[in-house]
Write a protein that holds these residues in place. Structure first.
Motif, PDB file in Angstrom:
ATOM      1  N   MET A   4       0.840  -1.180   0.000  1.00  0.00           N
ATOM      2  CA  MET A   4       0.000   0.000   0.000  1.00  0.00           C
ATOM      3  C   MET A   4       0.888   1.248   0.000  1.00  0.00           C
ATOM      4  O   MET A   4       1.849   1.334   0.761  1.00  0.00           O
ATOM      5  N   ILE A   5       0.569   2.200  -0.849  1.00  0.00           N
ATOM      6  CA  ILE A   5       1.354   3.424  -0.898  1.00  0.00           C
ATOM      7  C   ILE A   5       0.593   4.553  -0.202  1.00  0.00           C
ATOM      8  O   ILE A   5      -0.637   4.560  -0.183  1.00  0.00           O
ATOM      9  N   THR A   6       1.333   5.488   0.337  1.00  0.00           N
ATOM     10  CA  THR A   6       0.721   6.606   1.048  1.00  0.00           C
ATOM     11  C   THR A   6       0.264   7.668   0.053  1.00  0.00           C
ATOM     12  O   THR A   6       0.620   7.628  -1.132  1.00  0.00           O
ATOM     13  N   SER A   7      -0.493   8.642   0.538  1.00  0.00           N
ATOM     14  CA  SER A   7      -0.981   9.704  -0.341  1.00  0.00           C
ATOM     15  C   SER A   7       0.182  10.573  -0.847  1.00  0.00           C
ATOM     16  O   SER A   7       0.139  11.070  -1.971  1.00  0.00           O
ATOM     17  N   LYS A   8       1.214  10.743  -0.033  1.00  0.00           N
ATOM     18  CA  LYS A   8       2.383  11.506  -0.463  1.00  0.00           C
ATOM     19  C   LYS A   8       3.111  10.773  -1.594  1.00  0.00           C
ATOM     20  O   LYS A   8       3.525  11.381  -2.576  1.00  0.00           O
ATOM     21  N   GLN A   9       3.243   9.451  -1.460  1.00  0.00           N
ATOM     22  CA  GLN A   9       3.876   8.652  -2.513  1.00  0.00           C
ATOM     23  C   GLN A   9       3.025   8.654  -3.777  1.00  0.00           C
ATOM     24  O   GLN A   9       3.544   8.744  -4.886  1.00  0.00           O
ATOM     25  N   ARG A  10       1.712   8.574  -3.612  1.00  0.00           N
ATOM     26  CA  ARG A  10       0.786   8.591  -4.753  1.00  0.00           C
ATOM     27  C   ARG A  10       0.918   9.914  -5.502  1.00  0.00           C
ATOM     28  O   ARG A  10       0.944   9.958  -6.732  1.00  0.00           O
ATOM     29  N   SER A  11       1.023  11.004  -4.766  1.00  0.00           N
ATOM     30  CA  SER A  11       1.185  12.323  -5.371  1.00  0.00           C
ATOM     31  C   SER A  11       2.492  12.405  -6.161  1.00  0.00           C
ATOM     32  O   SER A  11       2.531  12.945  -7.269  1.00  0.00           O
ATOM     33  N   TYR A  12       3.560  11.860  -5.602  1.00  0.00           N
ATOM     34  CA  TYR A  12       4.849  11.839  -6.280  1.00  0.00           C
ATOM     35  C   TYR A  12       4.766  11.026  -7.575  1.00  0.00           C
ATOM     36  O   TYR A  12       5.259  11.444  -8.620  1.00  0.00           O
ATOM     37  N   LEU A  13       4.113   9.872  -7.517  1.00  0.00           N
ATOM     38  CA  LEU A  13       3.973   9.024  -8.707  1.00  0.00           C
ATOM     39  C   LEU A  13       3.109   9.699  -9.770  1.00  0.00           C
ATOM     40  O   LEU A  13       3.378   9.574 -10.965  1.00  0.00           O
ATOM     41  N   ARG A  14       2.083  10.421  -9.348  1.00  0.00           N
ATOM     42  CA  ARG A  14       1.250  11.164 -10.306  1.00  0.00           C
ATOM     43  C   ARG A  14       2.076  12.212 -11.030  1.00  0.00           C
ATOM     44  O   ARG A  14       1.909  12.428 -12.236  1.00  0.00           O
ATOM     45  N   SER A  15       2.975  12.867 -10.299  1.00  0.00           N
ATOM     46  CA  SER A  15       3.818  13.888 -10.938  1.00  0.00           C
ATOM     47  C   SER A  15       4.764  13.250 -11.959  1.00  0.00           C
ATOM     48  O   SER A  15       5.044  13.844 -13.002  1.00  0.00           O
TER      49      SER A  15
END
Length: 96
Positions: free
Chosen positions: A1-12
């Protein structure tokens, strides 16, 4: 499971890449899944486009693929979806 901060980084990271696969009227098949699995191992993050004639939404396709391949659905907007899975051999992306 990835955190919201990691998800945001991956989206960028995914913002600049082009879709490398398309889901069409045949939907998600075994051959398609094996190609996606190989691409995830090589690139770690991929973008997929869902065509209008597929009968699936981007969210539904993302859920199906993630369940089968044990990857993370990063984003599903419009007709595009982004998937992430850490490479087993050579990880390239360092999550925050």
């Amino acid at each position: 499971m990835i955190t919201s901060k990691q998800r945001s980084y991956l989206r960028s990271l995914a913002n600049t890449i082009q879709p490398i696969f398309q889901i069409g009227k045949d939907g998600v098949e075994e051959s398609f899944l094996s190609q996606v699995e190989d691409a995830l191992e090589a690139r770690e993050i991929i973008k997929i486009s869902v065509l209008n004639n597929s009968g699936l939404t981007a969210r539904e396709a993302s859920d199906i693929i993630c369940e089968e391949l044990k990857c993370e659905g990063v984003q599903a907007i419009g007709n595009k979806l982004v998937l992430y899975r850490r490479s087993k051999k050579k990880p390239k992306i360092e999550l925050p």
